[in-house]
Motif scaffolding. Structure first.
Motif, PDB file in Angstrom:
ATOM      1  N   GLN A   1       0.830  -1.203   0.000  1.00  0.00           N
ATOM      2  CA  GLN A   1       0.000   0.000   0.000  1.00  0.00           C
ATOM      3  C   GLN A   1       0.860   1.246   0.000  1.00  0.00           C
ATOM      4  O   GLN A   1       1.975   1.250   0.538  1.00  0.00           O
ATOM      5  CB  GLN A   1      -0.902   0.015   1.248  1.00  0.00           C
ATOM      6  CG  GLN A   1      -2.054  -0.976   1.196  1.00  0.00           C
ATOM      7  CD  GLN A   1      -3.122  -0.560   0.198  1.00  0.00           C
ATOM      8  OE1 GLN A   1      -3.338   0.621  -0.038  1.00  0.00           O
ATOM      9  NE2 GLN A   1      -3.781  -1.534  -0.393  1.00  0.00           N
ATOM     10  N   VAL A   2       0.365   2.251  -0.667  1.00  0.00           N
ATOM     11  CA  VAL A   2       1.035   3.551  -0.742  1.00  0.00           C
ATOM     12  C   VAL A   2       0.052   4.621  -0.294  1.00  0.00           C
ATOM     13  O   VAL A   2      -1.109   4.621  -0.717  1.00  0.00           O
ATOM     14  CB  VAL A   2       1.508   3.857  -2.175  1.00  0.00           C
ATOM     15  CG1 VAL A   2       2.040   5.278  -2.288  1.00  0.00           C
ATOM     16  CG2 VAL A   2       2.585   2.860  -2.607  1.00  0.00           C
ATOM     17  N   GLN A   3       0.500   5.505   0.566  1.00  0.00           N
ATOM     18  CA  GLN A   3      -0.315   6.622   1.009  1.00  0.00           C
ATOM     19  C   GLN A   3       0.251   7.908   0.404  1.00  0.00           C
ATOM     20  O   GLN A   3       1.477   8.087   0.357  1.00  0.00           O
ATOM     21  CB  GLN A   3      -0.328   6.733   2.535  1.00  0.00           C
ATOM     22  CG  GLN A   3      -0.987   5.549   3.245  1.00  0.00           C
ATOM     23  CD  GLN A   3      -0.073   4.333   3.318  1.00  0.00           C
ATOM     24  OE1 GLN A   3       1.116   4.442   3.576  1.00  0.00           O
ATOM     25  NE2 GLN A   3      -0.637   3.167   3.073  1.00  0.00           N
ATOM     26  N   LEU A   4      -0.627   8.766  -0.050  1.00  0.00           N
ATOM     27  CA  LEU A   4      -0.229  10.018  -0.694  1.00  0.00           C
ATOM     28  C   LEU A   4      -0.817  11.199   0.068  1.00  0.00           C
ATOM     29  O   LEU A   4      -2.013  11.212   0.356  1.00  0.00           O
ATOM     30  CB  LEU A   4      -0.714  10.051  -2.141  1.00  0.00           C
ATOM     31  CG  LEU A   4      -0.224   8.921  -3.042  1.00  0.00           C
ATOM     32  CD1 LEU A   4      -0.914   8.983  -4.397  1.00  0.00           C
ATOM     33  CD2 LEU A   4       1.285   8.992  -3.223  1.00  0.00           C
ATOM     34  N   VAL A   5       0.031  12.168   0.363  1.00  0.00           N
ATOM     35  CA  VAL A   5      -0.413  13.372   1.061  1.00  0.00           C
ATOM     36  C   VAL A   5      -0.039  14.583   0.215  1.00  0.00           C
ATOM     37  O   VAL A   5       1.130  14.803  -0.085  1.00  0.00           O
ATOM     38  CB  VAL A   5       0.224  13.485   2.455  1.00  0.00           C
ATOM     39  CG1 VAL A   5      -0.204  14.785   3.128  1.00  0.00           C
ATOM     40  CG2 VAL A   5      -0.163  12.287   3.315  1.00  0.00           C
ATOM     41  N   GLU A   6      -1.041  15.343  -0.165  1.00  0.00           N
ATOM     42  CA  GLU A   6      -0.847  16.502  -1.036  1.00  0.00           C
ATOM     43  C   GLU A   6      -0.791  17.784  -0.211  1.00  0.00           C
ATOM     44  O   GLU A   6      -1.382  17.880   0.877  1.00  0.00           O
ATOM     45  CB  GLU A   6      -1.997  16.603  -2.044  1.00  0.00           C
ATOM     46  CG  GLU A   6      -2.145  15.381  -2.918  1.00  0.00           C
ATOM     47  CD  GLU A   6      -3.578  15.157  -3.341  1.00  0.00           C
ATOM     48  OE1 GLU A   6      -3.809  14.436  -4.318  1.00  0.00           O
ATOM     49  OE2 GLU A   6      -4.485  15.713  -2.688  1.00  0.00           O
ATOM     50  N   SER A   7      -0.127  18.782  -0.774  1.00  0.00           N
ATOM     51  CA  SER A   7      -0.139  20.121  -0.191  1.00  0.00           C
ATOM     52  C   SER A   7       0.001  21.130  -1.321  1.00  0.00           C
ATOM     53  O   SER A   7       0.430  20.795  -2.429  1.00  0.00           O
ATOM     54  CB  SER A   7       0.976  20.290   0.840  1.00  0.00           C
ATOM     55  OG  SER A   7       2.236  20.064   0.256  1.00  0.00           O
ATOM     56  N   GLY A   8      -0.367  22.342  -1.019  1.00  0.00           N
ATOM     57  CA  GLY A   8      -0.360  23.392  -2.031  1.00  0.00           C
ATOM     58  C   GLY A   8      -1.769  23.640  -2.518  1.00  0.00           C
ATOM     59  O   GLY A   8      -2.734  23.207  -1.912  1.00  0.00           O
ATOM     60  N   GLY A   9      -1.881  24.309  -3.621  1.00  0.00           N
ATOM     61  CA  GLY A   9      -3.191  24.659  -4.137  1.00  0.00           C
ATOM     62  C   GLY A   9      -3.680  25.953  -3.512  1.00  0.00           C
ATOM     63  O   GLY A   9      -3.005  26.577  -2.710  1.00  0.00           O
ATOM     64  N   GLY A  10      -4.864  26.356  -3.916  1.00  0.00           N
ATOM     65  CA  GLY A  10      -5.438  27.587  -3.393  1.00  0.00           C
ATOM     66  C   GLY A  10      -6.016  28.449  -4.487  1.00  0.00           C
ATOM     67  O   GLY A  10      -6.324  27.966  -5.586  1.00  0.00           O
ATOM     68  N   LEU A  11      -6.145  29.734  -4.180  1.00  0.00           N
ATOM     69  CA  LEU A  11      -6.745  30.703  -5.100  1.00  0.00           C
ATOM     70  C   LEU A  11      -5.662  31.632  -5.630  1.00  0.00           C
ATOM     71  O   LEU A  11      -4.847  32.159  -4.859  1.00  0.00           O
ATOM     72  CB  LEU A  11      -7.815  31.505  -4.369  1.00  0.00           C
ATOM     73  CG  LEU A  11      -8.454  32.675  -5.123  1.00  0.00           C
ATOM     74  CD1 LEU A  11      -9.215  32.182  -6.332  1.00  0.00           C
ATOM     75  CD2 LEU A  11      -9.362  33.463  -4.188  1.00  0.00           C
ATOM     76  N   VAL A  12      -5.671  31.844  -6.941  1.00  0.00           N
ATOM     77  CA  VAL A  12      -4.681  32.713  -7.569  1.00  0.00           C
ATOM     78  C   VAL A  12      -5.335  33.418  -8.749  1.00  0.00           C
ATOM     79  O   VAL A  12      -6.291  32.899  -9.342  1.00  0.00           O
ATOM     80  CB  VAL A  12      -3.438  31.898  -8.006  1.00  0.00           C
ATOM     81  CG1 VAL A  12      -3.795  30.930  -9.110  1.00  0.00           C
ATOM     82  CG2 VAL A  12      -2.299  32.802  -8.414  1.00  0.00           C
ATOM     83  N   GLN A  13      -4.820  34.584  -9.073  1.00  0.00           N
ATOM     84  CA  GLN A  13      -5.330  35.293 -10.249  1.00  0.00           C
ATOM     85  C   GLN A  13      -4.695  34.730 -11.516  1.00  0.00           C
ATOM     86  O   GLN A  13      -3.599  34.162 -11.487  1.00  0.00           O
ATOM     87  CB  GLN A  13      -5.012  36.776 -10.134  1.00  0.00           C
ATOM     88  CG  GLN A  13      -5.852  37.518  -9.112  1.00  0.00           C
ATOM     89  CD  GLN A  13      -5.644  39.016  -9.169  1.00  0.00           C
ATOM     90  OE1 GLN A  13      -4.552  39.484  -9.482  1.00  0.00           O
ATOM     91  NE2 GLN A  13      -6.692  39.773  -8.866  1.00  0.00           N
ATOM     92  N   ALA A  14      -5.388  34.907 -12.608  1.00  0.00           N
ATOM     93  CA  ALA A  14      -4.858  34.471 -13.895  1.00  0.00           C
ATOM     94  C   ALA A  14      -3.483  35.091 -14.134  1.00  0.00           C
ATOM     95  O   ALA A  14      -3.264  36.265 -13.842  1.00  0.00           O
ATOM     96  CB  ALA A  14      -5.817  34.865 -15.013  1.00  0.00           C
ATOM     97  N   GLY A  15      -2.579  34.245 -14.637  1.00  0.00           N
ATOM     98  CA  GLY A  15      -1.213  34.680 -14.845  1.00  0.00           C
ATOM     99  C   GLY A  15      -0.299  34.384 -13.679  1.00  0.00           C
ATOM    100  O   GLY A  15       0.926  34.499 -13.806  1.00  0.00           O
ATOM    101  N   GLY A  16      -0.874  34.006 -12.562  1.00  0.00           N
ATOM    102  CA  GLY A  16      -0.108  33.710 -11.367  1.00  0.00           C
ATOM    103  C   GLY A  16       0.453  32.299 -11.369  1.00  0.00           C
ATOM    104  O   GLY A  16       0.319  31.553 -12.349  1.00  0.00           O
ATOM    105  N   SER A  17       1.070  31.949 -10.239  1.00  0.00           N
ATOM    106  CA  SER A  17       1.731  30.653 -10.101  1.00  0.00           C
ATOM    107  C   SER A  17       1.343  29.975  -8.797  1.00  0.00           C
ATOM    108  O   SER A  17       1.015  30.646  -7.809  1.00  0.00           O
ATOM    109  CB  SER A  17       3.258  30.834 -10.125  1.00  0.00           C
ATOM    110  OG  SER A  17       3.690  31.405 -11.337  1.00  0.00           O
ATOM    111  N   LEU A  18       1.384  28.665  -8.840  1.00  0.00           N
ATOM    112  CA  LEU A  18       1.172  27.846  -7.648  1.00  0.00           C
ATOM    113  C   LEU A  18       2.075  26.631  -7.734  1.00  0.00           C
ATOM    114  O   LEU A  18       2.468  26.214  -8.839  1.00  0.00           O
ATOM    115  CB  LEU A  18      -0.282  27.384  -7.532  1.00  0.00           C
ATOM    116  CG  LEU A  18      -1.330  28.382  -7.054  1.00  0.00           C
ATOM    117  CD1 LEU A  18      -2.728  27.748  -7.179  1.00  0.00           C
ATOM    118  CD2 LEU A  18      -1.075  28.830  -5.643  1.00  0.00           C
TER     119      LEU A  18
END
Length: 125
Positions: A1-18
């Motif tokens: 079994q493999v467990q995956l934990v994500e982080s990051g994401g959110g709200l950004v304006q067009a042209g921005g970065s995440l």
């Protein structure tokens, strides 16, 4: 079994970065590749980008040139256990829930698929 934990994401304006991150734990020696998929309500989950333990990458046409996938291996092992997705020049159509994926084993791609819980990315006009 493999467990995956994500982080990051959110709200950004067009042209921005995440930047999204995903850490794998458990039987990481069985991971052939890791990657990111995304899904909007009413649509199928689609591939965004993947990277194999050998470092080969694959991108959806819609993100090529804007997104970059990279990976890290566990210390002193060849096991891929962390994947990042750098997203630049984001567009409103990139808005979706992004899911981390790990598949394996090496000798049979996608015999096993593991998924993270998903992280929301919202790009405002």
């Amino acid at each position: 079994q493999v467990q995956l934990v994500e982080s990051g994401g959110g709200l950004v304006q067009a042209g921005g970065s995440l930047r999204l991150s995903c850490a794998a734990s458990g039987s990481t020696s069985n991971i052939r590749a890791m990657g990111w998929y995304r899904q909007v309500p009413g649509s199928q989950r689609e591939l965004v980008a993947t990277i194999t333990r050998g470092g080969s990458t694959r991108y959806a046409d819609s993100v090529r040139g804007r997104f970059t996938i990279s990976g890290d291996s566990a210390k002193n092992t060849p096991d891929l256990n962390t994947v990042y997705l750098e997203m630049n020049n984001l567009r409103p159509e990139d808005t979706a829930v992004y899911y981390c994926n790990a598949d394996g084993p090496n000798w049979h791609p996608h015999l096993y698929d593991y998924w993270g819980q998903g992280t929301q990315v919202t790009v405002s006009p």
